[in-house]
Design a protein around this motif. Structure first.
Motif, short mmCIF file in Angstrom:
data_model
loop_
_atom_site.label_atom_id
_atom_site.label_comp_id
_atom_site.label_asym_id
_atom_site.label_seq_id
_atom_site.Cartn_x
_atom_site.Cartn_y
_atom_site.Cartn_z
N SER A 86 8.06 67.15 -2.76
CA SER A 86 7.09 67.26 -3.85
C SER A 86 6.41 65.93 -4.13
N GLY A 87 7.22 64.86 -4.20
CA GLY A 87 6.66 63.54 -4.49
C GLY A 87 5.74 63.05 -3.39
N LEU A 88 6.17 63.18 -2.14
CA LEU A 88 5.36 62.71 -1.02
C LEU A 88 4.09 63.54 -0.84
N SER A 89 4.14 64.82 -1.21
CA SER A 89 2.96 65.68 -1.05
C SER A 89 1.80 65.22 -1.93
N LEU A 90 2.12 64.59 -3.05
CA LEU A 90 1.07 64.11 -3.95
C LEU A 90 0.23 63.01 -3.30
N PHE A 91 0.84 62.28 -2.35
CA PHE A 91 0.13 61.21 -1.65
C PHE A 91 -0.40 61.66 -0.29
N THR A 92 0.12 62.78 0.22
CA THR A 92 -0.27 63.24 1.55
C THR A 92 -1.43 64.22 1.50
N PHE A 93 -1.40 65.12 0.52
CA PHE A 93 -2.44 66.13 0.40
C PHE A 93 -3.29 65.87 -0.84
N ASN A 94 -4.46 66.48 -0.84
CA ASN A 94 -5.37 66.33 -1.98
C ASN A 94 -4.89 67.24 -3.10
N TYR A 153 -0.44 71.81 6.11
CA TYR A 153 -1.61 71.25 6.80
C TYR A 153 -2.41 72.33 7.51
N VAL A 154 -1.71 73.21 8.24
CA VAL A 154 -2.40 74.27 8.98
C VAL A 154 -3.00 75.29 8.01
N LEU A 155 -2.25 75.66 6.99
CA LEU A 155 -2.70 76.72 6.08
C LEU A 155 -3.78 76.26 5.12
N SER A 156 -3.67 75.03 4.62
CA SER A 156 -4.61 74.56 3.59
C SER A 156 -5.69 73.65 4.16
N ASN A 157 -5.32 72.59 4.84
CA ASN A 157 -6.30 71.64 5.35
C ASN A 157 -7.19 72.27 6.42
N LEU A 161 13.55 67.13 8.28
CA LEU A 161 13.01 68.37 8.85
C LEU A 161 12.43 69.28 7.77
N PHE A 162 13.06 69.29 6.60
CA PHE A 162 12.56 70.08 5.47
C PHE A 162 11.15 69.64 5.10
N ILE A 163 10.97 68.33 4.95
CA ILE A 163 9.66 67.78 4.59
C ILE A 163 8.65 68.03 5.70
N ALA A 164 9.04 67.75 6.95
CA ALA A 164 8.13 67.91 8.09
C ALA A 164 7.69 69.37 8.23
N SER A 165 8.61 70.30 8.04
CA SER A 165 8.29 71.72 8.19
C SER A 165 7.27 72.17 7.16
N TYR A 166 7.52 71.86 5.90
CA TYR A 166 6.59 72.28 4.84
C TYR A 166 5.25 71.55 4.94
N PHE A 167 5.27 70.30 5.34
CA PHE A 167 4.02 69.55 5.45
C PHE A 167 3.14 70.07 6.59
N THR A 168 3.73 70.39 7.73
CA THR A 168 2.93 70.91 8.83
C THR A 168 2.39 72.30 8.50
N ASN A 169 3.22 73.12 7.85
CA ASN A 169 2.74 74.43 7.42
C ASN A 169 1.58 74.30 6.44
N LEU A 213 1.82 79.30 -0.15
CA LEU A 213 1.76 77.89 0.21
C LEU A 213 0.34 77.45 0.53
N SER A 214 -0.47 78.36 1.07
CA SER A 214 -1.85 78.02 1.40
C SER A 214 -2.71 77.81 0.15
N LEU A 215 -2.28 78.38 -0.98
CA LEU A 215 -3.08 78.33 -2.20
C LEU A 215 -2.53 77.41 -3.27
N LEU A 216 -1.24 77.10 -3.19
CA LEU A 216 -0.59 76.33 -4.24
C LEU A 216 -0.21 74.94 -3.77
N PRO A 217 -0.24 73.94 -4.66
CA PRO A 217 0.33 72.63 -4.32
C PRO A 217 1.82 72.76 -4.03
N ILE A 218 2.33 71.93 -3.15
CA ILE A 218 3.73 72.02 -2.76
C ILE A 218 4.68 71.92 -3.96
#
Length: 274
Positions: free
Chosen positions: A238-246, A25-29, A15-23, A90-95
């Motif tokens: 942090s590790g998964l975000s490197l492969f999920t986001f640009n 995605y909406v804020l940055s992507n 849930l921690f990963i899913a919450s930050y990743f969805t946030n 979060l919208s401006l910085l890498p996770i």
């Protein structure tokens, strides 16, 4: 640790990963840069879900007096500053780097508690100190100090969160109108897209479920064990975000992130002997 506790801790990490990743995605992507709307949606949804789960008997809220609610208001205002500034950051910085700055709040809170309680600080904890400052880390750190020193200890975590949700939803709604975020959000190009609606719905639900999992985890595990699982969740995210986001990190930033997690590992390890 028994199987039920391990399962709960793993659910917390997911849930921690899913919450930050969805946030993220909406804020940055999708570039939804209206934090009053976004956080207002999340807090109002969280308050509604907490109220529904309470009425269904899934969670326990014993009720609280009006004076207890008012005494929680300083914490609620800090909570608003935390989520508003955190959303912008979060919208401006890498996770990974966002978590680096988040960890400064731990040092801030530790130093404040050490000063207010006149405790001798541990060098191992001070090793993880940083010099950056932001509104987000200030509010997070100050809120933790407020929780440690508040006289409303008779409020449960869920009751505090319900007050925070309600206060945030009301204040952010008024701010959305006064700052022009409401009219700007209505012109947002992705407003009717399936991706945007799914992302916003997921962010609210995952955030609420993460809050419940966090409260439950703190209720059945010692503080030092909770710190270990939170640390693991941050590392995985942090590790998964490197492969999920640009995400493009310079060598200096890579070093900063590694140094941050090294410091946090010492911080978590030192909790075992505190």
């Amino acid at each position: 640790m028994n199987a039920a506790r391990v399962i709960l801790a793993l659910i917390f990490c997911i849930l921690f990963i899913a919450s930050y990743f969805t946030n993220k995605y909406v804020l940055s992507n999708l570039k939804f840069t209206f934090p009053t709307i976004f956080q207002g949606w999340q807090t109002s949804t969280g308050a509604l879900l907490l109220l529904v789960t309470w009425k269904l008997g899934l969670v326990e809220i014993k009720g609280f007096s009006r004076s207890a609610a008012f005494s929680q208001l300083p914490g609620s205002f800090l909570f608003i500053g935390n989520i508003y500034a955190g959303s912008k950051a979060l919208s401006l910085l890498p996770i990974p780097f966002f978590f680096v700055l988040q960890n400064v709040s731990e040092v801030f809170a530790f130093l404040m508690v050490a000063v207010t309680h006149r405790e001798k600080p541990s060098w191992m904890k001070l090793f993880s100190g940083y010099i950056w400052a932001s509104v987000h880390l200030f509010c997070v750190g100050t809120y933790k100090v407020f929780q440690k020193n508040t006289k409303t200890s008779h409020l449960s975590d869920l009751e505090e969160q319900f007050i925070n949700y309600m206060t945030s939803a009301l204040l952010l709604a008024s701010l959305a109108y006064s700052t022009g975020d409401l009219s700007g959000a209505l012109d947002f190009p992705f407003l009717t897209s399936y991706r945007f609606q799914t992302g916003c719905l997921g962010s609210a639900i995952f955030g609420f479920c993460l809050m419940l999992a966090t409260v439950k985890l703190k209720g059945i595990l010692p503080q030092e064990h909770c710190g270990v699982w939170c640390f693991l969740a941050k590392v995985l995210a942090s590790g998964l975000s490197l492969f999920t986001f640009n995400t493009v990190l310079s060598p200096e930033t890579h070093f900063c992130v590694i140094l941050n997690y090294t410091g946090e590992a010492f911080f978590v390890y030192s909790d075992r002997f505190h």
